[in-house]
Scaffold this active site. Structure first.
Site, PDB file in Angstrom:
ATOM      1  N   GLU A  86       0.816  -1.218   0.000  1.00  0.00           N
ATOM      2  CA  GLU A  86       0.000   0.000   0.000  1.00  0.00           C
ATOM      3  C   GLU A  86       0.851   1.271   0.000  1.00  0.00           C
ATOM      4  O   GLU A  86       0.316   2.376   0.132  1.00  0.00           O
ATOM      5  CB  GLU A  86      -0.919   0.018   1.228  1.00  0.00           C
ATOM      6  CG  GLU A  86      -1.963  -1.066   1.257  1.00  0.00           C
ATOM      7  CD  GLU A  86      -3.071  -0.885   0.229  1.00  0.00           C
ATOM      8  OE1 GLU A  86      -2.915  -0.029  -0.674  1.00  0.00           O
ATOM      9  OE2 GLU A  86      -4.072  -1.596   0.327  1.00  0.00           O
TER      10      GLU A  86
ATOM     11  N   HIS B 160      -3.187   2.666   8.378  1.00  0.00           N
ATOM     12  CA  HIS B 160      -4.220   1.935   7.641  1.00  0.00           C
ATOM     13  C   HIS B 160      -4.495   0.628   8.367  1.00  0.00           C
ATOM     14  O   HIS B 160      -3.574  -0.159   8.628  1.00  0.00           O
ATOM     15  CB  HIS B 160      -3.765   1.661   6.206  1.00  0.00           C
ATOM     16  CG  HIS B 160      -4.567   0.597   5.520  1.00  0.00           C
ATOM     17  ND1 HIS B 160      -5.943   0.594   5.499  1.00  0.00           N
ATOM     18  CD2 HIS B 160      -4.183  -0.513   4.834  1.00  0.00           C
ATOM     19  CE1 HIS B 160      -6.377  -0.460   4.833  1.00  0.00           C
ATOM     20  NE2 HIS B 160      -5.322  -1.157   4.426  1.00  0.00           N
TER      21      HIS B 160
ATOM     22  N   HIS C 200      -7.571  -2.731   9.309  1.00  0.00           N
ATOM     23  CA  HIS C 200      -8.737  -3.508   8.893  1.00  0.00           C
ATOM     24  C   HIS C 200      -9.622  -3.751  10.113  1.00  0.00           C
ATOM     25  O   HIS C 200     -10.052  -4.878  10.355  1.00  0.00           O
ATOM     26  CB  HIS C 200      -8.307  -4.835   8.285  1.00  0.00           C
ATOM     27  CG  HIS C 200      -7.579  -4.711   6.993  1.00  0.00           C
ATOM     28  ND1 HIS C 200      -7.135  -5.805   6.279  1.00  0.00           N
ATOM     29  CD2 HIS C 200      -7.224  -3.634   6.255  1.00  0.00           C
ATOM     30  CE1 HIS C 200      -6.526  -5.408   5.173  1.00  0.00           C
ATOM     31  NE2 HIS C 200      -6.557  -4.088   5.144  1.00  0.00           N
TER      32      HIS C 200
ATOM     33  N   HIS D 156     -12.780  -2.860   2.528  1.00  0.00           N
ATOM     34  CA  HIS D 156     -11.345  -2.958   2.806  1.00  0.00           C
ATOM     35  C   HIS D 156     -11.021  -2.585   4.253  1.00  0.00           C
ATOM     36  O   HIS D 156     -10.658  -3.442   5.042  1.00  0.00           O
ATOM     37  CB  HIS D 156     -10.599  -2.057   1.818  1.00  0.00           C
ATOM     38  CG  HIS D 156      -9.127  -2.242   1.805  1.00  0.00           C
ATOM     39  ND1 HIS D 156      -8.337  -1.917   0.714  1.00  0.00           N
ATOM     40  CD2 HIS D 156      -8.254  -2.701   2.750  1.00  0.00           C
ATOM     41  CE1 HIS D 156      -7.081  -2.182   0.979  1.00  0.00           C
ATOM     42  NE2 HIS D 156      -6.999  -2.647   2.217  1.00  0.00           N
TER      43      HIS D 156
END
Length: 210
Positions: free
Chosen positions: A71, A89, A91, A151
């Site tokens: 990413e 980032h 999840h 996502h």
């Protein structure tokens, strides 16, 4: 604490708090034209400083033996168009639930203002692609957080600590909204109500002294 040490510390915290599973999620922190980022395919709670590669803002590997997170293009795109110095980032469960069912997270609590108000859900694109990077960059415009369709979530800050705190707030807001739906339709704050909160923060009352 070095940039790489920061990645290790907050990577461990992300795992401990259940914000990522397996080798998912990634973090980065910028200093000048260099960006320290978590490596591809590594569990965030098992990182050591030397495992974390350093790239320049053009995406060239400057230091490190491992490959940067897949990413990384998204991180670099965000750095290019915002004043962010750190990106997280994850999840996380409730963030991903909202990201798979909605096009935005409405302001169910005035603390949403700390993230810029309404949190947009970036359109879906395959991870690690220029398309996803562009979608996230658009969703983050004027915001400190965005969700990524089907996502997860991404947050930014002036420091890794700030970006991580924004991640915790984003997950909390998503959880409040999802749990609220289980007992009724959550009330959404209006623009006028949010404006009143901003005014209150800028003009706090002065209590009289005895």
């Amino acid at each position: 604490m070095s940039l790489r040490e920061q990645l290790c510390e907050y990577g461990r915290r992300a795992v401990e708090l259940g914000l990522v599973i397996g080798t998912s999620g990634n973090l980065s922190v910028r200093q000048g034209d260099l960006v320290a980022v978590t490596p591809s395919g590594a569990a965030l709670d098992r990182l050591t400083p030397e495992m974390c590669p350093i790239v320049d803002v053009e995406g060239y590997l400057v230091e490190g033996e491992l490959q940067p997170s897949s990413e990384t293009p998204m991180h670099l795109a965000v750095y290019e168009t915002t004043d962010a110095q750190a990106i997280v980032h994850t999840h996380s469960v409730f963030g991903t639930v909202v990201a798979t069912t909605m096009t935005e997270l409405p302001p169910v609590h005035y603390n949403a203002l700390l993230l810029g108000g309404v949190v947009k859900v970036a359109e879906y694109a395959t991870y690690g692609t220029p398309e996803l990077a562009a979608n996230v960059r658009a969703a983050l415009e004027g915001k400190r957080a965005a969700l990524m369709a089907n996502h997860g979530g991404v947050t930014i800050g002036a420091t890794l600590e700030q970006a991580f705190e924004a991640t915790l707030l984003l997950e909390w807001l998503c959880e409040v909204y999802v749990r609220g739906l289980s007992i009724g339709e959550p009330t959404i704050l209006t623009e006028e109500q949010l404006a009143a909160v901003v005014d209150r923060a800028l003009n706090p009352p002065e209590f009289p002294r005895r």
